[in-house]
Write a protein that holds these residues in place. Structure first.
Motif, short mmCIF file in Angstrom:
data_model
loop_
_atom_site.label_atom_id
_atom_site.label_comp_id
_atom_site.label_asym_id
_atom_site.label_seq_id
_atom_site.Cartn_x
_atom_site.Cartn_y
_atom_site.Cartn_z
N PHE A 28 0.85 -1.18 0.00
CA PHE A 28 0.00 0.00 0.00
C PHE A 28 0.89 1.24 0.00
O PHE A 28 1.80 1.36 0.83
CB PHE A 28 -0.86 0.05 1.26
N PRO A 29 0.67 2.19 -0.89
CA PRO A 29 1.38 3.46 -0.76
C PRO A 29 1.08 4.11 0.59
O PRO A 29 -0.02 3.93 1.15
CB PRO A 29 0.83 4.30 -1.91
N GLN A 30 2.02 4.85 1.12
CA GLN A 30 1.83 5.48 2.42
C GLN A 30 0.56 6.32 2.44
O GLN A 30 -0.20 6.30 3.42
CB GLN A 30 3.04 6.34 2.76
N GLN A 31 0.30 7.06 1.37
CA GLN A 31 -0.85 7.94 1.34
C GLN A 31 -2.16 7.16 1.43
O GLN A 31 -3.15 7.65 2.00
CB GLN A 31 -0.83 8.78 0.05
N THR A 32 -2.19 5.95 0.90
CA THR A 32 -3.41 5.15 0.94
C THR A 32 -3.77 4.77 2.37
O THR A 32 -4.91 4.95 2.81
CB THR A 32 -3.25 3.89 0.08
N LEU A 33 -2.80 4.25 3.12
CA LEU A 33 -3.09 3.87 4.50
C LEU A 33 -3.29 5.09 5.40
O LEU A 33 -3.99 5.03 6.40
CB LEU A 33 -1.98 2.97 5.04
N TYR A 34 -2.67 6.20 5.03
CA TYR A 34 -2.92 7.45 5.76
C TYR A 34 -4.39 7.84 5.64
O TYR A 34 -5.04 8.15 6.64
CB TYR A 34 -2.02 8.55 5.20
N SER A 35 -4.94 7.79 4.44
CA SER A 35 -6.34 8.15 4.25
C SER A 35 -7.27 7.18 4.97
O SER A 35 -8.31 7.57 5.52
CB SER A 35 -6.68 8.20 2.76
N VAL A 36 -6.90 5.90 5.00
CA VAL A 36 -7.69 4.89 5.72
C VAL A 36 -7.71 5.20 7.22
O VAL A 36 -8.74 5.06 7.88
CB VAL A 36 -7.11 3.50 5.44
N GLY A 37 -6.56 5.64 7.75
CA GLY A 37 -6.50 5.98 9.17
C GLY A 37 -7.40 7.15 9.52
O GLY A 37 -8.09 7.13 10.55
N ILE A 38 -7.41 8.19 8.68
CA ILE A 38 -8.28 9.34 8.93
C ILE A 38 -9.75 8.91 8.89
O ILE A 38 -10.57 9.35 9.70
CB ILE A 38 -8.02 10.44 7.89
N ALA A 39 -10.08 8.03 7.97
CA ALA A 39 -11.45 7.53 7.90
C ALA A 39 -11.84 6.79 9.17
O ALA A 39 -12.97 6.92 9.66
CB ALA A 39 -11.60 6.61 6.68
N SER A 40 -10.91 6.02 9.72
CA SER A 40 -11.22 5.28 10.94
C SER A 40 -11.44 6.22 12.12
O SER A 40 -12.24 5.94 13.03
CB SER A 40 -10.11 4.27 11.25
N VAL A 41 -10.74 7.37 12.14
CA VAL A 41 -10.98 8.37 13.18
C VAL A 41 -12.41 8.90 13.07
O VAL A 41 -13.13 9.00 14.07
CB VAL A 41 -9.96 9.52 13.07
#
Length: 399
Positions: free
Chosen positions: A240-253
């Protein structure tokens, strides 16, 4: 009497038996007790930081090569959401720290261990801007200001992003013929933190601005994260590109904050009797709104987890995930944020005057989730980008 090493082994064995989600849930009481202090101080309190370190929740996405846990994305989503359910700022800071840890695979192993190997290591940084680093023998001379460095007040390292100026004054280009975006890492003591974070929501994240001036950063503490093929670390998580998992983390917040509001509303409805009416829980309109909100939030969460889990299971050890999979993950994350904000708005309205007072279970979460809604991961333009990919067109922006 057990030795210190034996005690440490016992602690690690206990942690290995409890999932990150369980560890996050175990911190609910502490987070609730510290929430007001986090809000007032505009940063996580020391007791919360200590327990997050003890529970290894800052290290979920760190590679095992630097002492991280390398958990699956679904577990990460659930754990961050559990923290955000009790306090949005705590969930946000844990998400950001883990996302930055995804840069470790882009460093040489020795440098990665220097930055991320300490059990208490976290790193903070702000998004890229127009700042530049001058290439010099052995590294770079960096000057600039960056904003929104979430978690900087409990970080041990800082990072900065910018373009590179060659000795002849030209901009360094990447493999795609565009100006390369480089990341420089340095100990937090070398940055000047500006203590200027005073927003309406997510106040406890310490998302401050910071500056450095003519700072020399050795080459080994720099790298590029824009090309997933450059990573050193194999495995499906880092496909996963870093930006992809970053966006997933914000969604989980966002999902966690909305879940906290929904849970609080159920408690309110069971005890509240508005003037001149029956119990709130017995109101047919409220019952229907609650059911729709529950379905909307649960569906968004399941869609996000199912999407990233499917991509994770198909990901290979070396090649980065395809553009289509990046688009699908982005869509699931954007949908989760949009749905969470809509649910929060519904619950805030349904709670009536109980939602408007500071210290209520609704007021802070309402401010927090609408601060999430203003972040770049929440912008509606992501739907346009994903639509381009779904229709077979190359995306106009990086996914």
């Amino acid at each position: 009497m057990a030795s210190r090493a034996e005690l440490q082994d016992a602690v690690m064995n206990d942690l290995s038996l409890r999932s990150p989600v369980t560890r996050a849930r175990d911190l609910a009481g502490l987070i609730a007790a510290e929430a007001d202090a986090i809000e007032r101080g505009r940063r996580l309190t020391e007791p919360v930081v200590e327990e997050l370190h003890a529970a290894r929740l800052f290290r979920m996405l760190y590679p095992r090569s630097v002492g991280g846990d390398e958990v699956e994305p679904a577990t990460y989503i659930a754990a961050v959401g559990e923290l955000a359910r009790h306090d949005g700022s705590v969930g946000w800071c844990v998400s950001i720290a883990n996302s930055i840890g995804l840069f470790a695979p882009y460093l040489d192993l020795e440098a990665a261990r220097r930055v991320f190997g300490d059990p208490r290591a976290t790193c903070g940084w702000g998004p890229p801007n127009e700042c530049r680093g001058i290439a010099v023998p052995g590294g770079y001379r960096v000057t600039g200001r960056w904003d929104f460095a979430s978690g900087c007040r409990h970080s041990s390292w800082m990072g900065a992003h910018g373009t590179v100026v060659e000795p002849d004054g030209s901009l360094r280009l990447n493999n795609f013929g565009r100006p390369t975006l480089r990341t420089w890492l340095f100990p937090v003591e070398q940055a000047r933190l500006l203590d200027n974070w005073d927003p309406i929501g997510l106040r406890g994240t310490a998302s401050e601005s910071y500056t450095v001036e003519d700072l020399f950063v050795p080459e080994e503490f720099t790298g590029m994260r824009e090309d997933p093929t450059l990573r050193r670390e194999p495995g499906p998580l880092y496909a996963f590109p870093q930006q992809t998992l970053y966006s997933v983390g914000i969604a989980s917040v966002a999902l966690g904050i909305a879940r906290g509001m929904l849970d609080a509303f159920v408690e309110l409805a069971l005890r509240k009797t508005p003037r001149g009416t029956g119990r709130l829980a017995d109101n047919a309109v409220i019952q229907a709104e609650l059911a729709r909100a529950e379905a909307r939030l649960g569906a968004a969460r399941s869609y996000l987890i199912d999407t990233v889990t499917e991509i994770y299971r198909r990901a290979g050890p070396a090649a980065p995930i395809e553009i289509m999979d990046r688009a699908r993950a982005r869509l699931a994350g954007s949908h989760a944020i949009t749905s969470a904000v809509a649910v929060a708005d519904t619950i805030y309205k349904a709670a009536g005057v109980d939602a408007i007072f500071p210290g209520s279970p609704f007021e802070r979460r309402f401010r927090d989730i609408h601060t999430v809604s203003q972040q770049i991961q929440s912008r509606d333009a992501h739907y346009e980008t994903v639509g381009q990919v779904l229709l077979g067109n190359p995306p106009e922006v990086f996914l």
